[in-house]
Enzyme design. Structure first.
Site, PDB file in Angstrom:
ATOM      1  N   HIS A   4       0.832  -1.206   0.000  1.00 34.26           N
ATOM      2  CA  HIS A   4       0.000   0.000   0.000  1.00 34.26           C
ATOM      3  C   HIS A   4       0.872   1.263   0.000  1.00 34.26           C
ATOM      4  O   HIS A   4       1.681   1.449   0.902  1.00 34.26           O
ATOM      5  CB  HIS A   4      -0.891  -0.003   1.256  1.00 34.26           C
ATOM      6  CG  HIS A   4      -1.843   1.154   1.313  1.00 34.26           C
ATOM      7  ND1 HIS A   4      -1.917   1.987   2.406  1.00 34.26           N
ATOM      8  CD2 HIS A   4      -2.749   1.612   0.432  1.00 34.26           C
ATOM      9  CE1 HIS A   4      -2.856   2.906   2.188  1.00 34.26           C
ATOM     10  NE2 HIS A   4      -3.372   2.699   0.995  1.00 34.26           N
ATOM     11  N   HIS A  24      -7.763   7.670  -4.212  1.00 36.94           N
ATOM     12  CA  HIS A  24      -8.148   6.281  -4.451  1.00 36.94           C
ATOM     13  C   HIS A  24      -9.167   6.131  -5.570  1.00 36.94           C
ATOM     14  O   HIS A  24      -9.282   5.064  -6.153  1.00 36.94           O
ATOM     15  CB  HIS A  24      -8.756   5.684  -3.181  1.00 36.94           C
ATOM     16  CG  HIS A  24      -7.750   5.493  -2.095  1.00 36.94           C
ATOM     17  ND1 HIS A  24      -7.560   6.413  -1.105  1.00 36.94           N
ATOM     18  CD2 HIS A  24      -6.881   4.495  -1.860  1.00 36.94           C
ATOM     19  CE1 HIS A  24      -6.617   5.971  -0.290  1.00 36.94           C
ATOM     20  NE2 HIS A  24      -6.178   4.812  -0.721  1.00 36.94           N
ATOM     21  N   ARG A  69      -4.135  23.716  -3.344  1.00 37.25           N
ATOM     22  CA  ARG A  69      -3.627  22.362  -3.197  1.00 37.25           C
ATOM     23  C   ARG A  69      -3.961  21.912  -1.778  1.00 37.25           C
ATOM     24  O   ARG A  69      -3.296  22.327  -0.828  1.00 37.25           O
ATOM     25  CB  ARG A  69      -2.120  22.350  -3.473  1.00 37.25           C
ATOM     26  CG  ARG A  69      -1.366  20.995  -3.354  1.00 37.25           C
ATOM     27  CD  ARG A  69      -2.121  19.852  -3.769  1.00 37.25           C
ATOM     28  NE  ARG A  69      -1.443  18.569  -3.820  1.00 37.25           N
ATOM     29  CZ  ARG A  69      -2.081  17.455  -3.463  1.00 37.25           C
ATOM     30  NH1 ARG A  69      -3.316  17.489  -2.997  1.00 37.25           N
ATOM     31  NH2 ARG A  69      -1.470  16.292  -3.583  1.00 37.25           N
ATOM     32  N   CYS A 116       3.568  24.461  -6.416  1.00 34.63           N
ATOM     33  CA  CYS A 116       3.556  23.055  -6.021  1.00 34.63           C
ATOM     34  C   CYS A 116       4.714  22.325  -6.713  1.00 34.63           C
ATOM     35  O   CYS A 116       5.018  22.593  -7.879  1.00 34.63           O
ATOM     36  CB  CYS A 116       2.227  22.408  -6.409  1.00 34.63           C
ATOM     37  SG  CYS A 116       2.087  20.742  -5.753  1.00 34.63           S
ATOM     38  N   TYR A 133       7.068  14.151  -2.312  1.00 34.54           N
ATOM     39  CA  TYR A 133       7.827  15.381  -2.554  1.00 34.54           C
ATOM     40  C   TYR A 133       9.338  15.179  -2.462  1.00 34.54           C
ATOM     41  O   TYR A 133      10.040  15.902  -1.765  1.00 34.54           O
ATOM     42  CB  TYR A 133       7.362  16.500  -1.599  1.00 34.54           C
ATOM     43  CG  TYR A 133       5.920  16.897  -1.808  1.00 34.54           C
ATOM     44  CD1 TYR A 133       5.529  17.502  -3.004  1.00 34.54           C
ATOM     45  CD2 TYR A 133       4.953  16.666  -0.842  1.00 34.54           C
ATOM     46  CE1 TYR A 133       4.211  17.856  -3.220  1.00 34.54           C
ATOM     47  CE2 TYR A 133       3.632  17.014  -1.055  1.00 34.54           C
ATOM     48  CZ  TYR A 133       3.273  17.610  -2.241  1.00 34.54           C
ATOM     49  OH  TYR A 133       1.961  17.956  -2.449  1.00 34.54           O
TER      50      TYR A 133
HETATM   51  N1  MTE Z   1      -0.990  22.921   4.418  1.00 37.29           N
HETATM   52  C1  MTE Z   1      -1.902  22.119   4.973  1.00 37.29           C
HETATM   53  N2  MTE Z   1      -2.210  22.290   6.281  1.00 37.29           N
HETATM   54  N3  MTE Z   1      -2.525  21.140   4.262  1.00 37.29           N
HETATM   55  C2  MTE Z   1      -2.221  20.936   2.921  1.00 37.29           C
HETATM   56  O1  MTE Z   1      -2.805  20.046   2.286  1.00 37.29           O
HETATM   57  N4  MTE Z   1      -0.822  21.619   1.006  1.00 37.29           N
HETATM   58  C3  MTE Z   1       0.530  22.120   0.691  1.00 37.29           C
HETATM   59  C4  MTE Z   1       0.712  23.532   1.228  1.00 37.29           C
HETATM   60  N5  MTE Z   1       0.255  23.635   2.588  1.00 37.29           N
HETATM   61  C5  MTE Z   1      -1.238  21.769   2.317  1.00 37.29           C
HETATM   62  C6  MTE Z   1      -0.657  22.786   3.120  1.00 37.29           C
HETATM   63  C7  MTE Z   1       0.892  22.108  -0.708  1.00 37.29           C
HETATM   64  S1  MTE Z   1       1.416  20.623  -1.335  1.00 37.29           S
HETATM   65  C8  MTE Z   1       0.943  23.249  -1.464  1.00 37.29           C
HETATM   66  S2  MTE Z   1       1.502  23.209  -3.060  1.00 37.29           S
HETATM   67  C9  MTE Z   1       0.513  24.551  -0.904  1.00 37.29           C
HETATM   68  O2  MTE Z   1      -0.024  24.414   0.407  1.00 37.29           O
HETATM   69  C10 MTE Z   1      -0.535  25.187  -1.790  1.00 37.29           C
HETATM   70  O3  MTE Z   1      -0.965  26.403  -1.246  1.00 37.29           O
HETATM   71  P1  MTE Z   1      -2.313  27.042  -1.765  1.00 37.29           P
HETATM   72  O4  MTE Z   1      -3.412  26.027  -1.686  1.00 37.29           O
HETATM   73  O5  MTE Z   1      -2.554  28.251  -0.908  1.00 37.29           O
HETATM   74  O6  MTE Z   1      -2.057  27.449  -3.206  1.00 37.29           O
HETATM   75 MO    MO Z   2       2.211  20.868  -3.410  1.00 33.68          MO
END
Ligand code: MTE
Ligand code: MO
Length: 469
Positions: free
Chosen positions: A40, A65, A139, A185, A322
């Site tokens: 998984h 999923h 995101r 991102c 990442y």
């Molecule tokens: N912070 C939290 N708490 N939860 C999340 O899912 N996503 C991250 C980041 N911070 C995320 C997060 C990712 S992968 C990205 S690319 C950015 O937030 C995107 O920021 P935005 O949604 O303000 O463009």
């Molecule tokens: Mo991201």
């Protein structure tokens, strides 16, 4: 599925450890997933929470999923069907954790709905130096948390600091700063890399990036107030936790190196405003971290905790996601512990307008292009090159950017360029590449930077325009 036996929920429930084999249900199906558990991608521990029960509520939180490949894979483990009575019970008791998500601007281009992920329409991305907040890409890995300002606090804790809890009012007593910072991102432009060979991840186009002004207080000032000393022994990282949680109540988390967090010129902010307004819910209301020059994933939204530590965040997104790998590393050979977590991003650029396939009428034999360019680590864009004849001739684009210096240039650069159209041309293929202040530039193609997660996808951007004669 016809021909397979029927089971009741009680019969499924006893299959919750590997001695009795592990069963789960999804909708009406009963599956024996014992052999799948070690494979998984989200880890064996996570999937075991569904042992002897339904995966539906977990899948409701992890929208990844719900794709055809995973459903097909699951069907190979099918051993039966849920009895008709019980399938009604299990289907109706699932509350949707995304019910409380905010409303979104209809112009955003969704890449997944639950969790919500969307891009700015590419064509308008380069129209504004500051991307409007409601059109800024989103995101989210999890449901957007509902946060009441009256009880909101951010906790500061860990090695070398005295534990504190700060509400928004207390946070705002620190000196206030506003910076311009691009958030991108790690998976921006993944859809182009996928064309070489499929990768796992959201199918981002070129607009999983945006530029905004961010107002807040310096993380450095808050940590100093909590008693942290520069060069405090045993401190290597600052971890952040969001208030968004998965079904097992684990928060989104990430960390950055202490050197970045404490750099007086690093400009890491606990931000409460975006483009001069309070943060919107999708972008982290009431407080998010802005780590300029560093990949989006470390810019933690809905900030709940700051932990000063000798170790990186142990979250999935810091440890098992990442990260970049060799083009020859695949899902059978990948060892996530062998690669560093992405922090600063490499130089990138894109053509925003026209977009692929647009029909454009040349004016005086020329077509105007515009786009963005940006580099991580505070590296300023020094040149943007555009070619309209596969690299025989390169023109230099006109740049719009702020005047900050290397290595403190956090915002993006917008560029424009008029390209000549050969007489009688029906199509024109244009390419862009940017050069940053360390004279790093972009790779020509994706084949040799391909990686299984489709991150760091920064090859030349190539667009074919139809010429309207
Ligand atoms: N912070 C939290 N708490 N939860 C999340 O899912 N996503 C991250 C980041 N911070 C995320 C997060 C990712 S992968 C990205 S690319 C950015 O937030 C995107 O920021 P935005 O949604 O303000 O463009
Ligand atoms: Mo991201």
């Amino acid at each position: 599925k016809e021909g397979l036996p029927f089971y009741s929920l009680d019969e499924v429930r006893v299959h919750d450890d590997s001695k009795k084999r592990i069963w789960v249900t999804y909708k009406q199906g009963v599956y024996d997933i014992t052999d799948f558990i070690p494979k998984h991608p989200g880890g064996g521990e996570k999937i075991m929470m569904a042992a002897g029960a339904s995966v539906d509520p977990f899948w409701a939180s992890y929208g990844v999923h719900k794709n055809a490949d995973i459903l097909k894979m699951l069907e190979t483990y099918r051993i039966g069907n849920l009895s008709e009575e019980d399938s009604k019970v299990s289907l109706h008791n699932v509350a949707d954790p995304y019910d409380a998500d905010p409303r979104r601007h209809p112009a955003l281009q969704p890449r997944s709905l639950k969790p919500y992920n969307a891009e700015t329409p590419l064509k308008i991305l380069a129209d504004n130096f500051f991307t409007p907040s409601d059109l800024f890409f989103v995101r989210n890995h999890l449901p957007v948390p509902e946060i009441d300002l009256a009880s909101y606090e951010v906790e500061i804790e860990g090695v070398g600091v005295k534990s504190m809890k700060l509400n928004l009012e207390q946070l705002k007593k620190f000196p206030k700063f506003t910076i311009t910072s691009t958030v991108q991102c790690s998976g921006n432009r993944r859809s182009e890399m996928t064309k070489v060979k499929p990768v796992k991840g959201l199918d981002w186009g070129q607009a999983a990036i945006g530029n905004a002004s961010w107002t807040g207080v310096r993380l450095r000032d808050v940590l100093l107030a909590a008693g942290l000393k520069d060069d405090q022994p045993g401190v290597e990282h600052v971890q952040f936790e969001g208030l968004d949680t998965d079904p097992s109540m684990h928060p989104y988390g990430a960390s950055i190196p202490i050197e970045k967090a404490m750099d007086p010129k690093g400009d890491v902010l606990l931000a409460f405003e975006m483009n001069g307004e309070p943060l919107t819910r999708d972008h982290g209301f009431p407080v998010r971290v802005i780590v300029p020059g560093v990949t989006g994933a470390r810019n933690v939204k809905w900030l709940g905790k700051v932990i000063v530590s000798g170790k990186e965040s142990d979250s999935h997104w810091q440890q098992n996601d990442y990260k970049g790998f060799s083009p020859s590393t695949d899902w059978d050979t990948v060892d996530f512990s062998s690669a560093p977590a992405i922090q600063e991003l490499p130089v990138i650029s894109a053509i925003c307008d026209p977009v692929q396939g647009d029909k454009v009428k040349p004016v005086d034999g020329k077509i105007p292009l515009r786009g963005y360019a940006w580099s991580g680590g505070g590296r300023k864009i020094v040149r943007v090159d555009v070619t309209w004849d596969q690299g025989k001739t390169w023109g230099v684009a006109k740049l719009e950017q702020e005047s900050n210096k290397h290595p403190y240039h956090w915002g993006w650069t917008l560029w424009t360029m008029e390209v000549p159209v050969p007489p009688n041309a029906k199509k024109l293929e244009v390419w862009v590449k940017a050069v940053d202040s360390t004279y790093n530039t972009q790779p020509e193609g994706f084949a040799n930077i391909w990686n299984l997660r489709g991150v760091l996808s920064n090859a030349y951007h190539r667009v074919t325009i139809d010429i309207n004669t």
